[in-house]
Design an enzyme around this catalytic site. Structure first.
Site, PDB file in Angstrom:
ATOM      1  N   ASP A   1       0.851  -1.188   0.000  1.00  0.00           N
ATOM      2  CA  ASP A   1       0.000   0.000   0.000  1.00  0.00           C
ATOM      3  C   ASP A   1       0.889   1.240   0.000  1.00  0.00           C
ATOM      4  O   ASP A   1       1.994   1.214   0.549  1.00  0.00           O
ATOM      5  CB  ASP A   1      -0.913   0.014   1.224  1.00  0.00           C
ATOM      6  CG  ASP A   1      -1.976  -1.070   1.177  1.00  0.00           C
ATOM      7  OD1 ASP A   1      -2.436  -1.400   0.072  1.00  0.00           O
ATOM      8  OD2 ASP A   1      -2.361  -1.579   2.251  1.00  0.00           O
TER       9      ASP A   1
ATOM     10  N   ASP B   1      -6.916  -1.512  -4.701  1.00  0.00           N
ATOM     11  CA  ASP B   1      -7.984  -1.174  -3.757  1.00  0.00           C
ATOM     12  C   ASP B   1      -8.903  -0.102  -4.339  1.00  0.00           C
ATOM     13  O   ASP B   1     -10.126  -0.153  -4.174  1.00  0.00           O
ATOM     14  CB  ASP B   1      -7.403  -0.669  -2.434  1.00  0.00           C
ATOM     15  CG  ASP B   1      -6.538  -1.698  -1.736  1.00  0.00           C
ATOM     16  OD1 ASP B   1      -6.736  -2.905  -1.950  1.00  0.00           O
ATOM     17  OD2 ASP B   1      -5.645  -1.278  -0.972  1.00  0.00           O
TER      18      ASP B   1
END
Length: 168
Positions: free
Chosen positions: A129, A148
Site C-alpha cells: 500500500d 484497492d
C-alpha cells in the site's frame, strides 16, 4: 428509419475480451505502481505531497483496514483463496452478462483489483500500500493502492447499476 434502442439483457450477447482487457490494465497499473514505490521508498518512508495526501510504503498482511493483519500468517492463504475464488466467480458472471456494460465495468474493475492484491500476497506475503490520505489532524485513512481503488470504484458502479436496475 426508426433507431434501435440498446437494451440491457442478461443474455451473453457480448464478448468477454474487453472486460478481461480492462482487468488486465488495472493489474498492470497496480503492479507497476507497486514496483515503482518499492524501488523509491524504504518500508515506512513517507513523502508529503499535499496537506491531505502522502506517499508512504506500507505492508498489509490482512484485508481491508488491516483486518486480521496481526495473525500468525494463515490469513495470507485465506485471503489469497478468497481472491482467487472471487476472480473465478467474476469471470463466470462476466461471461454470463457480457452485454451489460455498467455491471461488467464494475466486475472488471473488481476483478483487476482482486488479482492485483492476490499477486502481492503470492509474491511477498503481504499487500503493498502507498496512497495515504488524511484530513486536518483527524487521522490518516488506512493506506491503500491502485487495486484497492479499482475495487472501490467497481463496488460503487455495482451499487449504481443495481439502483438503476431497481428504478426501471
Amino acid at each position: 428509419m426508426a433507431k434501435s434502442k440498446k437494451t440491457f439483457s442478461s443474455k451473453p450477447s457480448g464478448s468477454l475480451t474487453p472486460w478481461l482487457g480492462i482487468a488486465a490494465v488495472i493489474i498492470l497499473l497496480d503492479q507497476l505502481s507497486k514496483i515503482t514505490i518499492t524501488k523509491l521508498f524504504k518500508y515506512g518512508e513517507e513523502l508529503v505531497v499535499t496537506n491531505f495526501f502522502n506517499l508512504v510504503l506500507a505492508y498489509n498482511r490482512g484485508a481491508a483496514f488491516s483486518f486480521l493483519s496481526n495473525e500468525s500468517g494463515w490469513q495470507r492463504y485465506f485471503f489469497t483463496a478468497i481472491g482467487i475464488g472471487a476472480a473465478l466467480y467474476i469471470i463466470y458472471l462476466l461471461r454470463k452478462h457480457a452485454g451489460q456494460r455498467m455491471f461488467c465495468w464494475a466486475l472488471a474493475l473488481i476483478l483487476g483489483g482482486a488479482i492485483g492484491n492476490v499477486i502481492d500476497r503470492l509474491l511477498y506475503g503481504h499487500v503493498i500500500d502507498f496512497l495515504d490520505f488524511h484530513w486536518r489532524g483527524l487521522g490518516h485513512f488506512p493506506a491503500f493502492n491502485v487495486a484497492d481503488s479499482a475495487i472501490c470504484i467497481g463496488a460503487a458502479l455495482f451499487i449504481l447499476d443495481e439502483l438503476r436496475r431497481v428504478n426501471k
